[in-house]
Design a protein around this motif. Structure first.
Motif: not given
Length: 703
Positions: A43, A103-104, A123, A129, A275, A278, A624, A626
């Protein structure tokens, strides 16, 4: 008995299998005792992992394993690069250390007895991080462009190419334009997401995996896991669209194989739609500059084409962004320059019409700008600068039907009725624009092998490790085999998508028909020779053959397919909505094996080009990296209501030099040229030049 199959608009031999639902795609190959894996992605966009608490996830009923860099087996990652893989850099070593590159990026994999259990447990992971500030925009002042390693040597693939003195010609020109263009990052978003089912039997691994290049996936996974290539089998009989996203072997394939070994049972891993944004590549964002100059009557005197494309920091993905520029038009002074911008992102990959689609967008929009500056018809300008040979290589074209494409396309479109002034064509309150652009794509031909068995009942079996993501490979190869063997189509069965079959090049680059088709033809001829030698016995006759390009012939010619694309748009002046009413594409692509499939390929490419022009853009959060619109609600692609009249035409073209079949390929060129034709039509309708893709309402409403 009709055995004249090549050139006939035959229906797909696999059509009934697909519409009946009996075609099996990668995720359909469920295995007994199968478990399910879910990837957990980083993330942050750059940094290191500082905390990985898996305890709560491991307590979820049904969870079999939680893999992280702390407990994943250390993998061999032996050197391996198929020619589809980036030549320079090293692929991501998944779950092998605590570093986060984008990211990812996978930081954990949860394996459970059911998908619901795996998703729920994922989850519950607590991940900490040490984050750094990533650079994910090629226009960021912190981004530094580099010369691609693959382009440092002189030659046709050099990053810098020049002939004449373009700077002096620009300075002395009577008419010139100099403009910058920005083409957005795109994702492939095929219907079928990337998926792999992995199963071990002792030291042998079978992967039912979505792949456009099964023999490369076999070799890559063997190298990563430290196995002999013969211990890995990859199966992929059907692909639900790919557009380049499954040419490479992405980390999820490795993770499925490792997870299956750790839990001791087959494992299915399917990327979510998010996904895929990514972890399965993308068309890189590019920024380009094109400067053109000409005499007052439209003879080009200089072309300067400079471009930068994004790549990851750990690999260099380079594409043919400026490759077309040295030969598309006749011009004495030409300079091209290509640079890469390493960013904190995942590695881009090939996407339909890679390089050419983006490079021709800039070049063809610039040609339209020059035509406007000259007060000249855009088609007339292009005709005036038609070359007699490839001036970049100083070689004759094996065939070039561009002028025929202009004529056929302009006639079909009604181009002669176009008025010159922007904003001068209306339909009631709507502003109408007509634009056009050229298209070109190289003729690729790789070495391929095939196997043929003639059975006692008068049927034939043909095998090759090719793929079919939708263009009709099953059908076109069956046509070639049936005609060569002089059999009815229904007496030939072609099988593909298995790494145990004879090896073939990737299913991409518009090379499948030329490469696999030539090999199948050679194998069929070899089988017929063996049958003649054996007499008319009742046994099985089997023959294999390998075919590839003739280096001597290819060294004497410049080999490309060509096309011309004409577009009509209607724009609502009050709200700025753009609707593509018509697209007419005309192509010189050598021999057309199946006109029905060819037309389908071309109209599909047109749809992709409309998406590139007006809708598709992967937006990144600068904090980031994303992808903020990594789902089909906000990543816009054309739907049925966006598409109206699409026409594909083919000029008669005989090219004896490209390969034994005389085919050039259509899948890539079908998208090339559409986006600039749309952009040029938008200018003709409004007088507003938009140099950024996709063209959005706000571009037209800005004052």
């Amino acid at each position: 008995m009709n055995t004249n199959h090549i050139g006939q608009p035959l229906a797909r031999v696999d059509g009934r299998t697909k519409v009946s639902g009996s075609a099996q795609y990668a995720a359909d190959f469920n295995q007994p005792g199968q478990a399910y894996a879910v990837i957990v992605g980083a993330s942050i966009g750059l940094g290191r992992l500082t905390e990985l608490d898996t305890e709560a996830a491991q307590r979820v009923p049904g969870v079999l394993a939680v893999l992280t860099h702390r407990n994943t087996p250390k993998l061999a990652y032996a050197p391996h690069k198929g020619f589809i893989d980036p030549e320079h850099g090293e692929r991501l070593h998944v779950l092998q250390d605590d570093r986060v590159h984008f990211y990812g990026q996978p930081v954990a994999v949860v394996v459970a007895q059911s998908l619901d259990q795996a998703e729920h447990a994922a989850t519950l992971l607590r991940i900490g991080y040490a984050a750094q500030n990533p650079v994910c925009d090629p226009l960021d002042t912190r981004a530094e462009a580099v010369v691609p390693e693959a382009g440092r040597e002189p030659g046709p693939h050099a990053a810098d190419r020049v002939r004449g003195d373009p700077d002096a010609a620009l300075a002395a020109a009577a008419v010139s334009i100099d403009a910058h263009y920005d083409a957005a990052r795109e994702n492939h978003v095929p219907i079928e997401p990337n998926a792999t089912v992995a199963a071990w039997e002792g030291e042998r691994l079978t992967l039912w995996s979505k792949s456009q290049f099964v023999v490369n996936e076999q070799a890559e996974i063997a190298a990563i896991l430290g196995l002999p290539a013969g211990n890995v089998r990859v199966v992929c009989p059907f692909i639900g669209g790919a557009f380049g996203t499954s040419l490479r072997t992405w980390p999820h394939v490795t993770l499925a194989a490792v997870a299956a070994r750790v839990v001791g049972r087959p494992v299915k891993l399917v990327l979510s739609r998010r996904q895929t944004f990514h972890l399965a590549g993308h068309r890189p964002r590019t920024v380009q500059r094109v400067a053109l100059s000409s005499t007052p009557d439209g003879r080009l005197t200089a072309i300067v084409h400079e471009g930068r494309g994004e790549t990851s920091r750990y690999e260099q993905f380079a594409e043919a962004l400026t490759a077309v520029t040295p030969f598309l038009y006749s011009c004495p002074n030409v300079r091209t320059r290509y640079r890469l911008v390493p960013l904190d992102i995942s590695t881009p990959t090939y996407m339909r019409g890679p390089g050419e689609a983006t490079g021709i967008f800039a070049l063809e929009c610039a040609m339209d700008e020059l035509a406007h500056a000259l007060g000249m018809d855009p088609l007339a300008l292009r005709r005036r600068n038609e070359p007699g040979l490839d001036e970049g290589l100083q070689l004759p074209f094996s065939s070039r039907s561009m002028l025929a494409c202009y004529e056929r396309g302009a006639d079909a479109f009604g181009w002669s009725r176009r008025t010159l002034a922007p904003g001068s064509m209306r339909d009631g309150r709507l502003r109408i624009g007509w634009g056009m652009a050229c298209a070109s794509y190289p003729v690729f031909h790789g070495q391929a092998s095939a196997r043929v068995r003639l059975l006692a009942d008068g049927t034939a079996e043909v095998e090759a490790a090719a793929s079919d993501m939708g263009p009709g490979t099953y059908t076109s190869i069956t046509q070639i085999a049936a005609q060569t063997l002089m059999l009815p189509l229904e007496r030939v069965r072609f099988s593909l998508g298995n790494s145990d079959f004879p090896p073939t090049p990737p299913h991409g680059g518009s090379m499948t028909l030329a490469s696999v088709g030539s090999a199948v033809r050679a194998a069929c001829l070899a089988a017929l020779d063996r049958r003649r030698e054996a007499g008319h016995g009742s046994g099985i006759i089997e023959a294999s053959a390998t075919a590839g390009p003739d280096a001597g012939v290819r060294g004497r010619f410049s080999m490309h397919a060509f096309g011309a694309v004409f577009v009509e748009v209607a724009i609502d002046p009050d709200v700025g909505t753009i609707r593509v009413r018509r697209v007419v594409g005309t192509y010189g692509a050598g021999r057309i094996v199946n006109p029905r499939l060819a037309a389908s390929q071309c109209t599909g490419g047109m749809v992709g080009g409309i998406g590139m022009a007006l809708m598709e853009r992967t937006a990144l959060d600068p904090r980031d990296g994303r992808p903020v619109n990594a789902h089909m609600a906000d990543y816009l692609v054309p739907v049925n209501l966006d598409i109206q009249g699409l026409e594909a035409h083919f000029v008669d073209e005989v090219d004896p030099h490209v390969n034994e079949l005389g085919v050039k390929g259509l899948g890539e060129i079908a998208l090339v040229g559409v986006a600039p034709a749309v952009a040029n039509a938008v200018f003709h309708a409004t007088g507003k030049r938009v140099r950024e893709l996709p063209i959005r309402i706000e571009h037209l409403m800005e004052h």
